[in-house]
Design a protein around this motif. Structure first.
Motif, PDB file in Angstrom:
ATOM      1  N   ASP A  47       0.923  -1.216   0.080  1.00 30.59           N
ATOM      2  CA  ASP A  47      -0.087   0.049  -0.120  1.00 30.59           C
ATOM      3  C   ASP A  47       0.697   1.393   0.029  1.00 30.59           C
ATOM      4  N   GLY A  48       2.028   1.226   0.672  1.00 28.47           N
ATOM      5  CA  GLY A  48       2.938   2.315   0.625  1.00 28.47           C
ATOM      6  C   GLY A  48       3.551   2.489  -0.856  1.00 28.47           C
ATOM      7  N   GLN A  49       3.916   1.430  -1.438  1.00 33.14           N
ATOM      8  CA  GLN A  49       4.224   1.553  -2.827  1.00 33.14           C
ATOM      9  C   GLN A  49       2.995   2.308  -3.937  1.00 33.14           C
ATOM     10  N   VAL A  50       2.087   1.881  -3.456  1.00 30.84           N
ATOM     11  CA  VAL A  50       0.683   2.042  -4.066  1.00 30.84           C
ATOM     12  C   VAL A  50       0.801   3.718  -4.143  1.00 30.84           C
ATOM     13  N   ARG A  51       0.842   4.333  -2.922  1.00 33.37           N
ATOM     14  CA  ARG A  51       0.904   5.647  -2.466  1.00 33.37           C
ATOM     15  C   ARG A  51       2.053   6.502  -3.157  1.00 33.37           C
ATOM     16  N   SER A  52       3.072   5.805  -3.526  1.00 29.34           N
ATOM     17  CA  SER A  52       4.268   6.596  -4.286  1.00 29.34           C
ATOM     18  C   SER A  52       3.754   6.606  -5.561  1.00 29.34           C
ATOM     19  N   ILE A  53       2.999   5.680  -5.999  1.00 26.78           N
ATOM     20  CA  ILE A  53       2.730   5.605  -7.626  1.00 26.78           C
ATOM     21  C   ILE A  53       1.337   6.975  -7.753  1.00 26.78           C
ATOM     22  N   GLU A  54       0.851   6.927  -6.754  1.00 29.80           N
ATOM     23  CA  GLU A  54      -0.234   8.106  -6.831  1.00 29.80           C
ATOM     24  C   GLU A  54       0.493   9.297  -6.753  1.00 29.80           C
ATOM     25  N   VAL A  55       1.586   9.607  -5.997  1.00 32.02           N
ATOM     26  CA  VAL A  55       2.560  11.013  -6.225  1.00 32.02           C
ATOM     27  C   VAL A  55       3.005  10.945  -7.617  1.00 32.02           C
ATOM     28  N   TYR A  56       3.650   9.927  -8.346  1.00 31.77           N
ATOM     29  CA  TYR A  56       4.067  10.061  -9.623  1.00 31.77           C
ATOM     30  C   TYR A  56       3.126  10.547 -10.500  1.00 31.77           C
ATOM     31  N   ARG A  57       1.736   9.858 -10.218  1.00 27.03           N
ATOM     32  CA  ARG A  57       0.830  10.157 -11.466  1.00 27.03           C
ATOM     33  C   ARG A  57       0.545  11.871 -11.100  1.00 27.03           C
ATOM     34  N   GLY A  58       0.406  12.221  -9.858  1.00 23.57           N
ATOM     35  CA  GLY A  58      -0.038  13.660  -9.866  1.00 23.57           C
ATOM     36  C   GLY A  58       1.318  14.544 -10.184  1.00 23.57           C
ATOM     37  N   VAL A  59       2.172  14.240 -10.165  1.00 24.56           N
ATOM     38  CA  VAL A  59       3.686  14.979 -10.623  1.00 24.56           C
ATOM     39  C   VAL A  59       3.411  14.794 -12.067  1.00 24.56           C
ATOM     40  N   LEU A  60       3.237  13.870 -12.684  1.00 24.46           N
ATOM     41  CA  LEU A  60       3.138  13.842 -13.967  1.00 24.46           C
ATOM     42  C   LEU A  60       1.705  14.200 -14.878  1.00 24.46           C
ATOM     43  N   LYS A  61       0.685  14.649 -13.815  1.00 22.44           N
ATOM     44  CA  LYS A  61      -0.451  14.923 -14.607  1.00 22.44           C
ATOM     45  C   LYS A  61      -0.995  13.685 -15.693  1.00 22.44           C
ATOM     46  N   THR A  62      -1.158  12.665 -15.273  1.00 21.76           N
ATOM     47  CA  THR A  62      -1.385  11.494 -16.467  1.00 21.76           C
ATOM     48  C   THR A  62      -2.905  11.771 -16.438  1.00 21.76           C
ATOM     49  N   ASP A  63      -3.153  11.104 -17.941  1.00 21.00           N
ATOM     50  CA  ASP A  63      -4.529  11.020 -18.530  1.00 21.00           C
ATOM     51  C   ASP A  63      -4.977   9.568 -18.265  1.00 21.00           C
ATOM     52  N   SER A  64      -5.499   9.237 -17.236  1.00 21.25           N
ATOM     53  CA  SER A  64      -5.945   7.759 -17.054  1.00 21.25           C
ATOM     54  C   SER A  64      -7.042   7.230 -18.364  1.00 21.25           C
ATOM     55  N   SER A  65      -7.529   8.329 -18.838  1.00 20.56           N
ATOM     56  CA  SER A  65      -8.631   8.023 -19.767  1.00 20.56           C
ATOM     57  C   SER A  65      -7.927   7.277 -21.119  1.00 20.56           C
ATOM     58  N   LYS A  66      -6.507   7.457 -21.173  1.00 15.69           N
ATOM     59  CA  LYS A  66      -5.840   7.132 -22.503  1.00 15.69           C
ATOM     60  C   LYS A  66      -4.657   6.034 -22.108  1.00 15.69           C
ATOM     61  N   ALA A  67      -4.987   5.628 -21.034  1.00 20.08           N
ATOM     62  CA  ALA A  67      -4.036   4.450 -20.393  1.00 20.08           C
ATOM     63  C   ALA A  67      -4.253   3.279 -21.572  1.00 20.08           C
ATOM     64  N   VAL A  68      -3.257   2.510 -21.637  1.00 19.43           N
ATOM     65  CA  VAL A  68      -3.090   1.329 -22.441  1.00 19.43           C
ATOM     66  C   VAL A  68      -2.566   0.252 -21.422  1.00 19.43           C
ATOM     67  N   THR A  69      -3.170  -0.999 -21.559  1.00 19.36           N
ATOM     68  CA  THR A  69      -2.749  -1.873 -20.705  1.00 19.36           C
ATOM     69  C   THR A  69      -2.033  -3.149 -21.658  1.00 19.36           C
ATOM     70  N   ARG A  70      -0.895  -3.608 -21.041  1.00 20.27           N
ATOM     71  CA  ARG A  70      -0.067  -4.756 -21.654  1.00 20.27           C
ATOM     72  C   ARG A  70       0.150  -5.843 -20.667  1.00 20.27           C
TER      73      ARG A  70
END
Length: 232
Positions: free
Chosen positions: A165-188
């Motif tokens: 869960d701590g790793q996932v919180r760090s990922i959320e920080v990355y997401r905020g810094v990069l201002k990612t657009d999850s609607s355009k996400a591609v899954t592989r």
């Protein structure tokens, strides 16, 4: 500062492009060895056009090794008098002198404590790097106000060393810094690719394993690095 530091260097075995060879710096986990990750990761074989350097840490105290008997990396900017950040400075400078390096294609990859140190580098030397890869680590909070940089983040749902869960919180920080657009996400497979601002990208590789660096992720990490050059 009069301290001898070591690293294992694999020069590129295929010709570099006109701008020079990419440079990849690898950081083992706490208690690890450069020799082990060189054999296990095998990045120099997966990306023969790149100069790959596996750096060796020094004895470092952590919450799991309070006496600091095992090798590792500084945990925060300014920690250990920034000995490891300055080691990286010296390694990059030496690589530029010894090889033809593309200064816009320098990358850092780490596992566990080495991945946390990748966040330290993002915070303190983000202007030198094109992209990062962080596996099985926390530490995202330290880059909340850092310049956007592409990152490939790996986390195991059953990690018994670093809380998932701590790793996932760090990922959320990355997401905020990069201002990612999850609607355009591609899954592989386990990888989810989200575009961010200024041509950046967040790749999350959330797998059902533990603290290990999943072998199946390596080709994807190399592809990810190849997609990104430094944003000035």
């Amino acid at each position: 500062d009069g301290v001898e530091r070591t690293a294992i260097i694999y020069p590129n075995t295929k010709p570099a492009q006109k701008a020079g060879a990419p440079l990849v710096l690898g950081f083992h986990g706490h208690g690890g060895r450069a020799e082990f990750v060189a054999r296990r990761w095998n990045l120099h074989t997966l990306w023969p056009e790149a100069v790959v350097i596996y750096l060796q840490g020094l004895p470092t105290a952590t919450p799991r090794d309070r006496d600091g008997g095992r090798p590792g990396w500084q945990l925060i900017p300014g920690g250990q008098n920034d000995r490891d950040v300055r080691f990286v400075d010296a390694v990059i400078e030496q690589a530029r002198k010894q090889y033809k390096i593309d200064q816009d294609r320098i990358y850092a990859i780490g596992h566990s404590n080495g991945a946390r140190f990748a966040n330290v580098l993002w915070k303190t030397r983000g202007d030198k790097f094109a992209a990062f890869c962080s596996a099985a680590a926390q530490g995202g909070l330290m880059i909340r106000d850092a310049a956007p940089r592409s990152i490939f983040a790996i986390a195991g749902e059953n990690d018994q060393i670093v809380r998932y869960d701590g790793q996932v919180r760090s990922i959320e920080v990355y997401r905020g810094v990069l201002k990612t657009d999850s609607s355009k996400a591609v899954t592989r497979g386990y990888a989810k690719i989200e575009p961010g601002i200024n041509g950046t990208e967040l790749v999350t590789y959330l797998h059902p394993g533990g603290h290990e660096f999943p072998q199946d992720a390596w080709p994807l990490v190399v592809e990810f690095f190849k997609r990104h050059s430094r944003k000035r």
